[in-house]
Every structure is written in C-alpha cells, then in structure tokens.
Motif scaffolding. Sequence first.
Motif, short mmCIF file in Angstrom:
data_model
loop_
_atom_site.label_atom_id
_atom_site.label_comp_id
_atom_site.label_asym_id
_atom_site.label_seq_id
_atom_site.Cartn_x
_atom_site.Cartn_y
_atom_site.Cartn_z
N SER A 117 0.78 -1.07 -0.11
CA SER A 117 0.06 -0.17 -0.12
C SER A 117 1.03 1.22 0.03
N GLN B 289 2.81 1.64 3.32
CA GLN B 289 3.85 0.79 3.66
C GLN B 289 4.90 0.99 2.50
N ARG B 290 4.64 1.46 1.40
CA ARG B 290 5.48 1.86 0.32
C ARG B 290 6.62 2.79 0.92
N SER C 191 -1.39 6.52 7.90
CA SER C 191 -0.08 6.09 7.34
C SER C 191 0.84 7.22 7.49
#
Lengths: 277, 264
Positions: free
Chosen positions: B162, B165-166, B195
Amino acid sequence: MNARTEEKIAVNVLRFSAFLAIMILLFIIVYVSYKGMGSLTPSFIFENPRDMGREGGIFSAIVSTLYLAVLSTLIATPLGVGTAIYLTEYTGESAVTKIVRFGSDCLAGVPSIIFGLFGFVLFVIYLKLGWCLLSGALTMTFMVLPTIIRTSEEAIKAVPYELREASYSLGATRWQTVTKIVLPEAVPGIITGVILGVGRSISETAAVIFTAGSALATPGSVLESGRTLAVHFYIIAREGISMEKAFATALVLIIFILTINVITYALMNRYISKKKA
Amino acid sequence: MKDDLSPVKIEFVNFGVSYRSEKAGSPPLSALENVALKVYDKRILSVIGPSRSGKTSLLRSINRLNDLHASFEHSGEIFIDGAPVYGGADTDVTELRRKAGMVFARPVVLPLSIYENIAYGPRLMGRSSKSELDATVETALKDAYLWEEVKDRLGSPAAALSGGQRQRLCIARVLGMRSGIIMLDEPTSALDPVSTAKIEETLTALKNKYCVILVTNNVKQAARVGDETAFFLMGKLIEYGDTAKIFTTPRDERTENYITGRFG
C-alpha cells in the motif's frame, strides 16, 4: 447530424478498419496454407533442394534463414539498445541527439535495395567478404537498427524519471541505474523492436540477394553464401520453377514468423506478470 | 538552539541555488539565496514554507541530486561533517548520496522485491554477503516499523504494497544504507492520516540515531515532529530556531502569518 449518429458512424468505421486489418492477415494465412499445404511434408523440410528447387525440400534455406536472422539480431540488438541508452540517458536533448535521431529515422526510410547495394559494395567487394551470410547479416543489421533504436528509445523514455532519481539517491551511478533499474523495466518494449527487426531480416529479399547471394547448398559457416527462405521463394516463384514449392516455402516462412511472435509475446507476458504480481 | 548538546552535521554557508533560464538572455531563476543554516545531529529539523520557497532545492542540494538538471547552478558551500559538498573536485557524488539518504514525496519503490529494494544500496557499496544483507534488511524494516507486515513476503514485488507501506519501505531503504542523514521531501503528502501518523512515529524514533531533515507542507506536522524549524519564503531563510519557540513566539511577522494559515 446529431452527436449520437455521429458516434455510431465513428464506432462502425473504426470497427471496420480494425476488422479489415485482421481479415487481411487471416486471408493471407488461409490462402498460403491452402496453396502450400499439399507440398509441406517432412521431407520438404528436411531435404535440400534439387534441380534448382523443382525437387527436394528447403532444409538449406531454413538453415540460411536461421543464420542470417540470429546473426543480424545478435549484432543489431546491442548496437541499437546502446544507441538508445546513449540518446536517452547520457545526453540531454541537444543538437547531437536530434541529428542522430533524425539520421536514424531517415535510415529507416531508405529502400532495402539501396541497403543491398551498399552492403554489396562495402562488405562483398571492399571488405572482400564475398557473398556470404555474414555480409547479409551485417547489411540487415543496418536495416533493422533504426527500428531497434526508435522502439528502445521510446521504451526507455517510458520508464518513470522518479525511478532513476530513487536509484541515484541510493548511491547508484548512471550505468548502475541503467542496467539495474531502467533496462529491466524497458525490456518488453525493447523486445518488441527486436522482434520487428527479426521479422524484417527473415522476410527481406532484395538486400539479402545482393549480399548473401543465393547458393542452394547448406551453408557450413557464416562465411559461405546461402539462400534464405524469402529469397528461395522469390526466385522459384519469379522464375516459374515450381509454384507449389514456392507456396510451401511461403507457408514455412509465415509459420516461422508467427511462431517467433507467439513465443516472444508469451515470454514477455510472463516476464511482466512476474514483475508485477 | 542546541549548539551545546549536539554536534553540527550539516552547515550551509551563504548557499544559493539558481536555475538557468531556457531562453537566452533572460535572468536565471533564483531558488535559494544566501542560506546560512546549521543542522544538528540526532535531531529533526522541520523545513516549512509555501510552494516555490526553495525547500526541495535545499534538500536536493545536499545530496547533489540537483546535478542531474543541466540548468542547475549553485553559490556558496555546504559542509557535511566539515567536508565540502561542492568544493573538492574529487568529491565522490555517489558516496555523498549514500551519506545523505533521501525519501521522496511520492512513495517510489524500485521495481524489485521488498528485500531487493533495501538490498539495492548496500549491494552497490559491495556489501553483498547473504547473511549481512539479511541482517541489514531485517534491521531496516524493523526500524521503519514495517517488519511485522512484510516479514513473510520479502520476496514479493514491492509495488504490491500500500502507499503508506511503500513509503515506510523507502525509509527502510535509506536506513539500510546506514546513512547518517535522512532527508524527507514531503514524505506524507500522498498518504492518508493513519499512514502519516505511522511515518511520524517512525521519524521520532529514528532521531536518536540520525540527523533528520523533514521538508513538509503540513505546518502541524512540522510542529509535532521537529526539534528545530526553519521557515523559508521565496528562496530566503526567514526564521530558524527551536520549534516550540517558532510556533509560540515567532520573531518575524511573515512566519507568524504562515504558521497561523493566513497565507501559503
């Protein structure tokens, strides 16, 4: 005329052109198969031609074709991809890149018979290679270079600039970035260009007759003359030697090209899905 | 100011950046003028300012990523650990970029596996033994709070992660290089609030070991994360100081107007 009818007409015209393209291909395949199937036996594939092609098969022509295609691809691919890398990664857009690009586009428009003549003068006469598959392959290299350069360039340009920045920011040099990040991403596009080139060198006649000659014997090495399938077809059809054999040869030629296309696209799809999955 | 506590990691001396104009005769476009700034080790510097204030040029000058633009010109000097970034003719740019790792606004992962994304930098440096790389990857992912989420699929393509996460993978990538400096260029601008919170948490945890520079468009983020804050406007450093001080009692009226949202 209202927008809706306009839309309908447009869709149908577009559909027709797409349909026409595939119909032409199908027609050629069906026609050549119909005409050539009769003579296409195992012995036709595995025997050498006798009596100028009236009898026997086309084994020597298949060998010559493979030699020529493989050799010209092996030479043209690194040259073409290298040029594309230089133009895209190592020089900014400048007068030099524009000249090289324009030159290579012009090269793409030069008629093949001129390449043949040029290859004849340079390789056969001046460099004293004589009529041989190497002369033919080198000439074909010149012919397919523009295609490989252009398609590779587009493929390399399509790789997002951000990937290069990310690579540089991790301490990679330009060459490391090109080889580890940019090229693997551009491979499918580059392969498309290479395949177009392979197809062209398999099907070329004029330039090949001038440089590789048309000897009927199976070539022992690339320094011997050889007759490719396309040239064989051209000669036996033109001189009315045997139309059945000519169509059977054409059928083998088409199967050759279709097989290469199908296999590469399958490999390419596997490569892409393996990277994305 | 923490002169007494932490050593100076990066120092800008009269540093300026301009981009030559495409059109002949027109003056170069100035992006940064006369910046004098000290960045301390083991602290987070927040850099704020409206767009086109020179924040990104500042970061990209540290690792010389600006060199890739043919029109880039600089004046003055930047020192990292006392060594000039531009001065020495023998400056190894790739070495420099390893020292100052960068995280971009868009979470750009390399088209490789999760593992290889982190191993990429160390491999280039010649640290390529399997056991060492394994350890590097694990530590980096743990430090970036990503290990638990990806430990079972290190071999799968990083592109499948996602956005958040990237971006944490991008941070882990920098950590894997053991750079002393981590520069982040609006790292959460493309991310959702959850995030974003995770990234901020990661940064706060990292500052004990690194010198962190966070360029952000989000003033509240600067206040939450930064130890020091620098405010840029139209290529000039307007105000610089302790984050708490800048946000409570700014000396310059323009700083006050910006952080209270009157422009920007």
